[in-house]
Design an enzyme around this catalytic site. Structure first.
Site, mmCIF file in Angstrom:
data_model
loop_
_atom_site.group_PDB
_atom_site.id
_atom_site.type_symbol
_atom_site.label_atom_id
_atom_site.label_comp_id
_atom_site.label_asym_id
_atom_site.label_seq_id
_atom_site.Cartn_x
_atom_site.Cartn_y
_atom_site.Cartn_z
ATOM 1 N N LYS A 201 -55.838 -82.429 99.697
ATOM 2 C CA LYS A 201 -54.393 -82.429 99.981
ATOM 3 C C LYS A 201 -54.029 -81.312 100.953
ATOM 4 O O LYS A 201 -53.272 -81.517 101.911
ATOM 5 C CB LYS A 201 -53.606 -82.259 98.669
ATOM 6 C CG LYS A 201 -52.096 -82.061 98.872
ATOM 7 C CD LYS A 201 -51.470 -83.224 99.633
ATOM 8 C CE LYS A 201 -50.044 -82.922 100.078
ATOM 9 N NZ LYS A 201 -49.112 -82.766 98.996
ATOM 10 N N CYS A 255 -44.445 -78.707 102.999
ATOM 11 C CA CYS A 255 -45.845 -79.131 103.049
ATOM 12 C C CYS A 255 -46.556 -78.525 104.248
ATOM 13 O O CYS A 255 -47.355 -77.610 104.114
ATOM 14 C CB CYS A 255 -45.930 -80.663 103.080
ATOM 15 S SG CYS A 255 -45.422 -81.455 101.537
#
Length: 406
Positions: A201, A255
């Site tokens: 991720k 993110c």
């Protein structure tokens, strides 16, 4: 039953998606006002398709509470901020949520962590806390990391269609959790170990951050020698193995602007390219500010009250302004210009910064220079209102002649 812990930008859509696909779900958040709002039948942020999904989930019986529930499966989706000095992840919210789960869960429960964490977080911070409370991981408590892969503005679609990664201590538990997500996910679901899931991720977002940094650096090089960066990128991208992204005013959100720093913080002597890329992206709002100042001088604008920033969110067509380039620019602007620039965003209904306007026409009144910081569809429908203005377009989307670019 699944108890989803944390009802923010990721936890709420996940809970709604599960509930709307036949899974019994209780959503838990310590923010009583947020929980009350949901129980009153109102969502807490804007998102394409969220209202319909919320309605379907309520009809399916989803419940919202401030209390943790006793069940065999938990999904933890709480914030994971990072320390801006050390660049390391702050796993405090995740650890606190897991400890609260352990107070109510039965032995054999599975705790699924969706929050983005740096590689090794489960082993360093979460597993020790579980064992310190007298539980054995892999026997009394099963740990899983299933990082989210969705982006604001397209969450509902991506929840349904994006591939997913399930990291688990055992294949058996991983497959069980896979079945849970397969209740709604149409993408491929890969089962692996926890450490790999943690890393993948972060690497995905780091890859994108490095690519954006290259485009931003290329824009600076082209600006230095008065070359058209957009034409150069267009021609280069005609090569079958080249895909350069477009430059912009900076990187925001929770993110791409944050996750790569986890690797820099954990591997400071190894993550050199990542470190420099993040520094490039973080300095892009200041680059845009300097560009604004150049244009002001060229156009004879001496009063920065004649300058307006269009867009406060970190990306188009959402109301999420976390780490937004505009807010970063305004912070830098305090060190360069005397008075705050005018700002407007059609998606932000409440005041979050000084000199903010909530009416587009009022915002444009008295402005000579408009800086397009976010490419909302709204601005694309209102080019006519910008005629006669000086425009700095940070995305190369404005069709009006004489527009400046970064």
């Amino acid at each position: 039953m699944i108890n989803v812990i944390g009802l923010g930008y990721i936890g709420l859509p996940t809970a709604l998606m599960l509930a709307s696909h036949g899974v019994e779900v209780v959503g838990t958040d310590y923010n009583r006002k947020l929980v009350d709002t949901l129980n009153e039948g109102r969502t807490t942020f804007k998102e394409e398709g969220l209202e319909e999904l919320f309605r379907e989930a309520r009809e399916a019986g989803i419940r919202f509470t401030t209390e943790y529930r006793r069940t065999d499966t938990y999904i933890v989706s709480v914030p994971t901020p990072y320390d801006k000095f050390s660049k390391k992840v702050d796993a405090g919210y995740v650890v606190a949520a897991v400890k609260d789960v352990l107070k109510v869960c039965p032995k054999g429960a599975t705790i699924i962590i969706e929050s983005t964490i740096s590689p090794g977080t489960v082993d360093k911070y979460i597993r020790p806390e579980i064992e310190a409370m007298g539980f054995r991981t892999g026997e009394d408590i099963h740990l899983v990391h299933a990082p989210e892969r969705i982006i604001p503005g397209n969450m509902v679609y991506e929840l349904l269609h994006n591939n997913r990664t399930i990291g688990a201590d055992s294949r058996e538990i991983g497959e069980k959790v896979k079945e849970c997500y397969a209740s709604f996910c149409r993408g491929e679901i890969v089962v692996t170990d926890i450490r790999t899931a943690e890393m993948t991720k972060v690497v995905e977002n780091t890859f994108r951050a490095v690519n954006i940094a290259f485009a931003n650096e290329l824009a600076r090089i082209c600006r230095h020698d008065d070359m058209n960066v957009y034409e150069i990128i267009r021609i280069c991208n005609m090569h079958p193995r080249v895909n350069i992204l477009q430059p912009g005013p900076g990187v925001g959100g929770h993110c791409i602007s944050v996750d790569p720093w986890f690797l820099v913080g954990d591997y400071p002597q190894l993550a050199k390219v990542i470190d420099e890329s993040m520094k490039t992206n973080d300095s892009q709002p200041t680059f845009v500010l300097n560009r604004i100042y150049e244009i002001m001088q060229k156009e004879g604008i001496t009063d920065n009250r004649k300058v307006g920033l269009y867009g406060l969110t970190y990306k188009e067509n959402v109301d999420d302004y976390r780490e937004s380039p505009t807010l970063q620019l305004l912070e830098a602007q305090e060190r360069h210009l005397a008075r705050p620039l005018k700002v407007y965003d059609p998606f932000i209904a409440r005041d979050i910064t000084a000199n903010q306007y909530h009416d587009f026409d009022e915002f444009l009144e008295g402005i000579d220079l408009v800086v397009i910081m976010v490419k909302h569809d709204h601005i694309k429908r209102n080019w006519e209102k910008l005629k006669g203005k000086i425009i700095l377009d940070c995305f190369n989307i404005c069709p009006l002649e004489g527009t400046y670019h970064i």
